[in-house]
Design a protein around this motif. Structure first.
Motif, PDB file in Angstrom:
ATOM      1  N   SER A 142       0.822  -1.204   0.000  1.00  0.00           N
ATOM      2  CA  SER A 142       0.000   0.000   0.000  1.00  0.00           C
ATOM      3  C   SER A 142       0.859   1.259   0.000  1.00  0.00           C
ATOM      4  O   SER A 142       1.689   1.438   0.909  1.00  0.00           O
ATOM      5  N   PRO A 143       0.705   2.150  -0.986  1.00  0.00           N
ATOM      6  CA  PRO A 143       1.444   3.420  -0.956  1.00  0.00           C
ATOM      7  C   PRO A 143       1.068   4.281   0.238  1.00  0.00           C
ATOM      8  O   PRO A 143       1.833   5.167   0.628  1.00  0.00           O
ATOM      9  N   ALA A 144      -0.105   4.029   0.832  1.00  0.00           N
ATOM     10  CA  ALA A 144      -0.564   4.880   1.930  1.00  0.00           C
ATOM     11  C   ALA A 144       0.187   4.619   3.225  1.00  0.00           C
ATOM     12  O   ALA A 144       0.590   5.553   3.920  1.00  0.00           O
ATOM     13  N   ASP A 145       0.367   3.332   3.577  1.00  0.00           N
ATOM     14  CA  ASP A 145       0.987   3.030   4.864  1.00  0.00           C
ATOM     15  C   ASP A 145       2.078   1.972   4.789  1.00  0.00           C
ATOM     16  O   ASP A 145       2.646   1.597   5.816  1.00  0.00           O
ATOM     17  N   GLY A 146       2.383   1.485   3.599  1.00  0.00           N
ATOM     18  CA  GLY A 146       3.445   0.497   3.443  1.00  0.00           C
ATOM     19  C   GLY A 146       3.068  -0.907   3.852  1.00  0.00           C
ATOM     20  O   GLY A 146       3.907  -1.806   3.823  1.00  0.00           O
ATOM     21  N   ALA A 147       1.792  -1.137   4.202  1.00  0.00           N
ATOM     22  CA  ALA A 147       1.362  -2.474   4.611  1.00  0.00           C
ATOM     23  C   ALA A 147       1.262  -3.382   3.388  1.00  0.00           C
ATOM     24  O   ALA A 147       0.870  -2.952   2.302  1.00  0.00           O
ATOM     25  N   VAL A 148       1.628  -4.648   3.572  1.00  0.00           N
ATOM     26  CA  VAL A 148       1.458  -5.650   2.526  1.00  0.00           C
ATOM     27  C   VAL A 148       0.287  -6.532   2.923  1.00  0.00           C
ATOM     28  O   VAL A 148       0.361  -7.298   3.892  1.00  0.00           O
ATOM     29  N   ALA A 149      -0.809  -6.401   2.210  1.00  0.00           N
ATOM     30  CA  ALA A 149      -2.041  -7.117   2.549  1.00  0.00           C
ATOM     31  C   ALA A 149      -2.938  -7.132   1.331  1.00  0.00           C
ATOM     32  O   ALA A 149      -2.641  -6.495   0.310  1.00  0.00           O
ATOM     33  N   TRP A 150      -4.036  -7.880   1.441  1.00  0.00           N
ATOM     34  CA  TRP A 150      -5.005  -7.846   0.344  1.00  0.00           C
ATOM     35  C   TRP A 150      -5.575  -6.445   0.234  1.00  0.00           C
ATOM     36  O   TRP A 150      -5.964  -5.822   1.218  1.00  0.00           O
ATOM     37  N   ASN A 151      -5.616  -5.926  -0.985  1.00  0.00           N
ATOM     38  CA  ASN A 151      -6.051  -4.557  -1.212  1.00  0.00           C
ATOM     39  C   ASN A 151      -6.472  -4.448  -2.671  1.00  0.00           C
ATOM     40  O   ASN A 151      -5.724  -4.865  -3.561  1.00  0.00           O
ATOM     41  N   ASP A 152      -7.662  -3.907  -2.921  1.00  0.00           N
ATOM     42  CA  ASP A 152      -8.115  -3.768  -4.312  1.00  0.00           C
ATOM     43  C   ASP A 152      -8.067  -2.330  -4.794  1.00  0.00           C
ATOM     44  O   ASP A 152      -8.610  -2.011  -5.858  1.00  0.00           O
ATOM     45  N   ASN A 153      -7.424  -1.443  -4.035  1.00  0.00           N
ATOM     46  CA  ASN A 153      -7.243  -0.059  -4.467  1.00  0.00           C
ATOM     47  C   ASN A 153      -6.483  -0.034  -5.788  1.00  0.00           C
ATOM     48  O   ASN A 153      -5.450  -0.686  -5.947  1.00  0.00           O
ATOM     49  N   ALA A 154      -6.989   0.718  -6.772  1.00  0.00           N
ATOM     50  CA  ALA A 154      -6.411   0.697  -8.117  1.00  0.00           C
ATOM     51  C   ALA A 154      -4.943   1.091  -8.119  1.00  0.00           C
ATOM     52  O   ALA A 154      -4.131   0.489  -8.832  1.00  0.00           O
ATOM     53  N   ALA A 155      -4.563   2.097  -7.345  1.00  0.00           N
ATOM     54  CA  ALA A 155      -3.168   2.539  -7.334  1.00  0.00           C
ATOM     55  C   ALA A 155      -2.256   1.468  -6.762  1.00  0.00           C
ATOM     56  O   ALA A 155      -1.161   1.220  -7.274  1.00  0.00           O
ATOM     57  N   ALA A 156      -2.694   0.799  -5.685  1.00  0.00           N
ATOM     58  CA  ALA A 156      -1.879  -0.256  -5.080  1.00  0.00           C
ATOM     59  C   ALA A 156      -1.705  -1.426  -6.042  1.00  0.00           C
ATOM     60  O   ALA A 156      -0.624  -2.008  -6.157  1.00  0.00           O
ATOM     61  N   VAL A 157      -2.769  -1.778  -6.760  1.00  0.00           N
ATOM     62  CA  VAL A 157      -2.703  -2.893  -7.694  1.00  0.00           C
ATOM     63  C   VAL A 157      -1.767  -2.576  -8.862  1.00  0.00           C
ATOM     64  O   VAL A 157      -0.923  -3.385  -9.249  1.00  0.00           O
ATOM     65  N   ILE A 158      -1.904  -1.393  -9.442  1.00  0.00           N
ATOM     66  CA  ILE A 158      -1.076  -1.026 -10.593  1.00  0.00           C
ATOM     67  C   ILE A 158       0.390  -0.950 -10.201  1.00  0.00           C
ATOM     68  O   ILE A 158       1.273  -1.428 -10.924  1.00  0.00           O
ATOM     69  N   ARG A 159       0.674  -0.367  -9.049  1.00  0.00           N
ATOM     70  CA  ARG A 159       2.069  -0.293  -8.613  1.00  0.00           C
ATOM     71  C   ARG A 159       2.649  -1.687  -8.414  1.00  0.00           C
ATOM     72  O   ARG A 159       3.785  -1.960  -8.812  1.00  0.00           O
ATOM     73  N   ASP A 160       1.864  -2.585  -7.824  1.00  0.00           N
ATOM     74  CA  ASP A 160       2.344  -3.948  -7.625  1.00  0.00           C
ATOM     75  C   ASP A 160       2.647  -4.617  -8.962  1.00  0.00           C
ATOM     76  O   ASP A 160       3.691  -5.263  -9.114  1.00  0.00           O
ATOM     77  N   TYR A 161       1.752  -4.454  -9.926  1.00  0.00           N
ATOM     78  CA  TYR A 161       1.964  -5.103 -11.223  1.00  0.00           C
ATOM     79  C   TYR A 161       3.228  -4.577 -11.902  1.00  0.00           C
ATOM     80  O   TYR A 161       3.967  -5.333 -12.538  1.00  0.00           O
ATOM     81  N   MET A 162       3.495  -3.296 -11.762  1.00  0.00           N
ATOM     82  CA  MET A 162       4.637  -2.700 -12.453  1.00  0.00           C
ATOM     83  C   MET A 162       5.972  -3.216 -11.924  1.00  0.00           C
ATOM     84  O   MET A 162       6.932  -3.343 -12.690  1.00  0.00           O
ATOM     85  N   VAL A 163       6.054  -3.529 -10.637  1.00  0.00           N
ATOM     86  CA  VAL A 163       7.338  -3.929 -10.073  1.00  0.00           C
ATOM     87  C   VAL A 163       7.422  -5.420  -9.763  1.00  0.00           C
ATOM     88  O   VAL A 163       8.493  -5.929  -9.438  1.00  0.00           O
ATOM     89  N   HIS A 164       6.319  -6.145  -9.894  1.00  0.00           N
ATOM     90  CA  HIS A 164       6.307  -7.541  -9.475  1.00  0.00           C
ATOM     91  C   HIS A 164       7.092  -8.426 -10.444  1.00  0.00           C
ATOM     92  O   HIS A 164       7.130  -8.173 -11.657  1.00  0.00           O
ATOM     93  N   ALA A 165       7.681  -9.481  -9.901  1.00  0.00           N
ATOM     94  CA  ALA A 165       8.457 -10.409 -10.722  1.00  0.00           C
ATOM     95  C   ALA A 165       7.592 -11.126 -11.750  1.00  0.00           C
ATOM     96  O   ALA A 165       8.098 -11.579 -12.782  1.00  0.00           O
ATOM     97  N   ASP A 166       6.294 -11.244 -11.495  1.00  0.00           N
ATOM     98  CA  ASP A 166       5.379 -11.847 -12.459  1.00  0.00           C
ATOM     99  C   ASP A 166       4.570 -10.788 -13.193  1.00  0.00           C
ATOM    100  O   ASP A 166       3.531 -11.087 -13.778  1.00  0.00           O
ATOM    101  N   GLY A 167       5.050  -9.546 -13.143  1.00  0.00           N
ATOM    102  CA  GLY A 167       4.404  -8.457 -13.851  1.00  0.00           C
ATOM    103  C   GLY A 167       5.370  -7.821 -14.824  1.00  0.00           C
ATOM    104  O   GLY A 167       5.996  -8.509 -15.637  1.00  0.00           O
ATOM    105  N   MET A 168       5.567  -6.502 -14.708  1.00  0.00           N
ATOM    106  CA  MET A 168       6.442  -5.798 -15.645  1.00  0.00           C
ATOM    107  C   MET A 168       7.908  -5.826 -15.228  1.00  0.00           C
ATOM    108  O   MET A 168       8.784  -5.527 -16.037  1.00  0.00           O
ATOM    109  N   ARG A 169       8.167  -6.101 -13.965  1.00  0.00           N
ATOM    110  CA  ARG A 169       9.533  -6.212 -13.446  1.00  0.00           C
ATOM    111  C   ARG A 169      10.332  -4.919 -13.586  1.00  0.00           C
ATOM    112  O   ARG A 169      11.537  -4.940 -13.814  1.00  0.00           O
ATOM    113  N   LEU A 170       9.694  -3.784 -13.436  1.00  0.00           N
ATOM    114  CA  LEU A 170      10.432  -2.525 -13.415  1.00  0.00           C
ATOM    115  C   LEU A 170      11.153  -2.389 -12.074  1.00  0.00           C
ATOM    116  O   LEU A 170      10.678  -2.890 -11.058  1.00  0.00           O
ATOM    117  N   PRO A 171      12.282  -1.705 -12.056  1.00  0.00           N
ATOM    118  CA  PRO A 171      13.000  -1.541 -10.791  1.00  0.00           C
ATOM    119  C   PRO A 171      12.155  -0.780  -9.772  1.00  0.00           C
ATOM    120  O   PRO A 171      11.460   0.182 -10.107  1.00  0.00           O
TER     121      PRO A 171
END
Length: 604
Positions: free
Chosen positions: A229-258
């Protein structure tokens, strides 16, 4: 089938864990479309050094924040209903899930022994947060110790599951039955899965419980991947659009951006703002509210990352934006009077400037589909957004949109309104500007004042291009824009939410739901249960009861009930005890059950 699981366990390249999960950072850039000339996309703001390098090599760089060629959703994107099918295809790509979804998956083990059938189904990349519901074909079932509790599967079927932890544990029952082909090494690390055992039973019982035999479809409703979560840094289930997109961009099974790309000070601040924007409560016509933008859905690891990102951005009115400190952040649409003003002092020329779009691209009707939890977590048609006045003059001119990661009709309709304004802008065009227009770099909205055409209004920037001259000298910029009034972002739920599709109220079996039974305590003590006649001779009544204090594994079925019976009695009950009673319909031919009614409580 066992070889497939071996590939899943070992990560063998033979299994289709394709896409960005098999590429490095540079390969991800290629997948994004960042190739030699004609580079487009807000991802160009990933690093100032990258932009500088491109400019010094004389490349004309296009920053198309929503360029269809790059970020437009792929027509090959999996539909929500596609993810609910179980297949025996041995090389099916892996899938990953966000938000709440209903899914099945490919078989990774299937064997029969002693009349029992054993099957393992991979339901996605783990770890996932939780499994909330279990479904056998079109029937929701509950488990107690892995044993299905509903008839006709009670005692005939067990289901175990794994959430896909980095180091998983083997299915001990399957290991005991097949110690060689399913050894202790077959843990399925990182793979969420189901292990099903269908027991050998009499033919008539088997036909009722498993009319599709070994192809019985097992599905689950799950809470998918945990995200940061960009809001508090917690790693948990979250369907907030910003949290999901950020995860996809950096995830090893996503875009793998640094991680550093989205973590610069300005980029991080932008993600926090986007998270807050997506979390804002939006009123609904029903009187309650929901978060502005949520994302639920799945993607295949074989998909082009830009396609996955594209449909995420479309479902939250999002676009990626470079930051001055070399980062990349998310901008979620919010209309405001722009700080950047482009006027005659900046404009040196224009092209394709027109009042509105041409007849081939204009539209007065927006049709769209969204992910509807009330329609079995499948794609459903939203109430069309129609400009009734224009449609009465020109007839219906429609465009179709897929917002199938938007999990509510309200969210879909808000996106449809924006799509309608973009399909019918007051002005659209491309302006060539001098360096004064650099003020529009990274901005979503600009005000353009051009007295020659009496233009003075706010425009949305759809493309920002650096114009590079001989010797790599930056000479100016080119803006492609379309007008966007503040009305597009205003929302009146009562007037604009429209009518959501009517959901099927049954559990999916097609067997009608029934009301709770009328119960009278008689001497014995016993219970006399009044029965309504089934709506057709195709059905018969079924009744069960238990002590209110007991758990769901203590239900007792009343004996066979004839079609014409109007009442039935239970056996002897305990004195001074509260009981609850439920009724449902069951088909006569195959014993396919409908949903249990609400409980009737009665005390002896």
């Amino acid at each position: 089938m066992n070889r497939l699981w071996h590939r899943l366990v070992t990560g063998d390249s033979g299994i289709a864990a394709q896409g960005a999960a098999r590429t490095g950072f540079l390969e991800s850039m290629v997948l994004l479309g960042l190739t030699s000339a004609g580079v487009s996309g807000a991802a160009l703001g990933i690093a100032t050094t990258l932009l500088t390098t491109l400019i010094t090599t004389g490349i004309s760089v296009g920053l198309s924040f929503l360029a269809n060629a790059l970020f437009g959703p792929s027509q090959a994107a999996p539909r929500p209903e596609d993810m609910q099918q179980s297949s025996r295809q041995p090389t099916q790509p892996r899938s990953r899930h966000y938000g709440r979804v209903k899914v099945s998956g490919p078989w990774v083990f299937a064997e029969a022994s002693g009349g029992d059938f054993y099957k393992v189904v991979a339901i996605g990349q783990g770890p996932i947060d939780a499994i909330e519901e279990f479904w056998i074909d079109d029937n929701r079932v509950t488990l107690s110790g892995g044993v299905v509790q509903e008839d006709p599967w009670r005692g005939q079927c067990t289901i175990d599951y794994r959430l896909g932890a980095a180091t998983e544990t083997v299915y001990s029952g399957l290991n005991a039955a097949y110690p060689v082909s399913w050894s202790a090494d077959h843990r399925g690390d990182g793979i969420a899965s189901l292990y099903i055992r269908q027991y050998a039973v009499a033919q008539d019982v088997y036909l009722r419980a498993f009319p599709n035999g070994i192809n019985t479809n097992y599905r689950v409703v799950m809470r998918g991947s945990k995200v940061w979560s960009p809001a508090d840094g917690a790693v948990a289930w979250n369907d907030n659009a910003a949290a999901v997109i950020r995860d996809y961009m950096v995830h090893a099974d996503g875009m793998r951006l640094p991680e550093s790309v989205v973590s610069t000070p300005l980029a991080a601040a932008g993600w926090v703002e986007a998270y807050s924007r997506a979390a804002q409560a939006i009123g609904r016509a029903a009187g309650d509210s929901e978060a502005r933008y949520r994302l639920w859905g799945s993607y295949m690891l074989s998909e082009r990352p830009a396609d996955v990102l594209g449909r995420m951005l479309e479902c939250c009115d999002g676009r990626l934006a470079p930051t001055p400190d070399g980062g990349l952040t998310l901008d979620i649409g919010r209309w405001s009077e722009p700080a950047a003003v482009i006027d005659e002092d900046a404009i040196v020329g224009f092209s394709d400037l027109s009042r509105g779009r041409d007849i081939l691209t204009a539209a007065n009707t927006v049709r769209a589909t969204f992910l509807d939890p009330e329609s079995d977590y499948q794609a459903a048609d939203a109430d069309p957004w129609v400009d009734a006045v224009d449609a009465s003059v020109r007839g219906e001119i429609a465009i179709d949109k897929r917002f199938e990661m938007a999990p509510s009709h309200s969210q879909c309709r808000r996106l449809m309104k924006l799509a309608a304004y973009r399909a019918n802008p007051r002005w659209t065009g491309t302006f060539r500007c001098n360096l004064r227009a650099l003020a529009a770099f990274g901005e979503r909205f600009v005000r353009i004042r051009y007295r020659a055409f009496l233009i003075d209004e706010v425009f949305e920037v759809s493309d920002f291009r650096f114009d590079i001259g001989p010797g790599g000298i930056l000479q100016g910029v080119t803006l492609s824009v379309q007008s966007m009034p503040g009305l597009a972002y205003e929302w009146d739920a009562g007037q604009e939410e429209g009518d959501a599709p009517i959901a099927d109220e049954s559990e999916g079996s097609g067997v009608p739901a029934v009301e709770a039974p009328d119960v009278t305590i008689i001497s014995g003590p016993k219970a006399s249960i009044a029965l309504e006649e089934p709506p057709s001779v195709l059905y018969r009544n079924q009744v069960r009861y238990k002590k209110t204090a007991d758990g769901d594994d203590h239900w007792t079925l009343v004996g066979e009930i004839g079609f014409d019976e109007t009442a039935i009695e239970t056996g002897s009950l305990a004195s001074a005890t509260s009981y609850e009673f439920q009724r449902r319909l069951v088909t006569v031919a195959l014993g396919i059950p409908g949903p249990w009614s609400d409980s009737t409580i009665a005390s002896t």
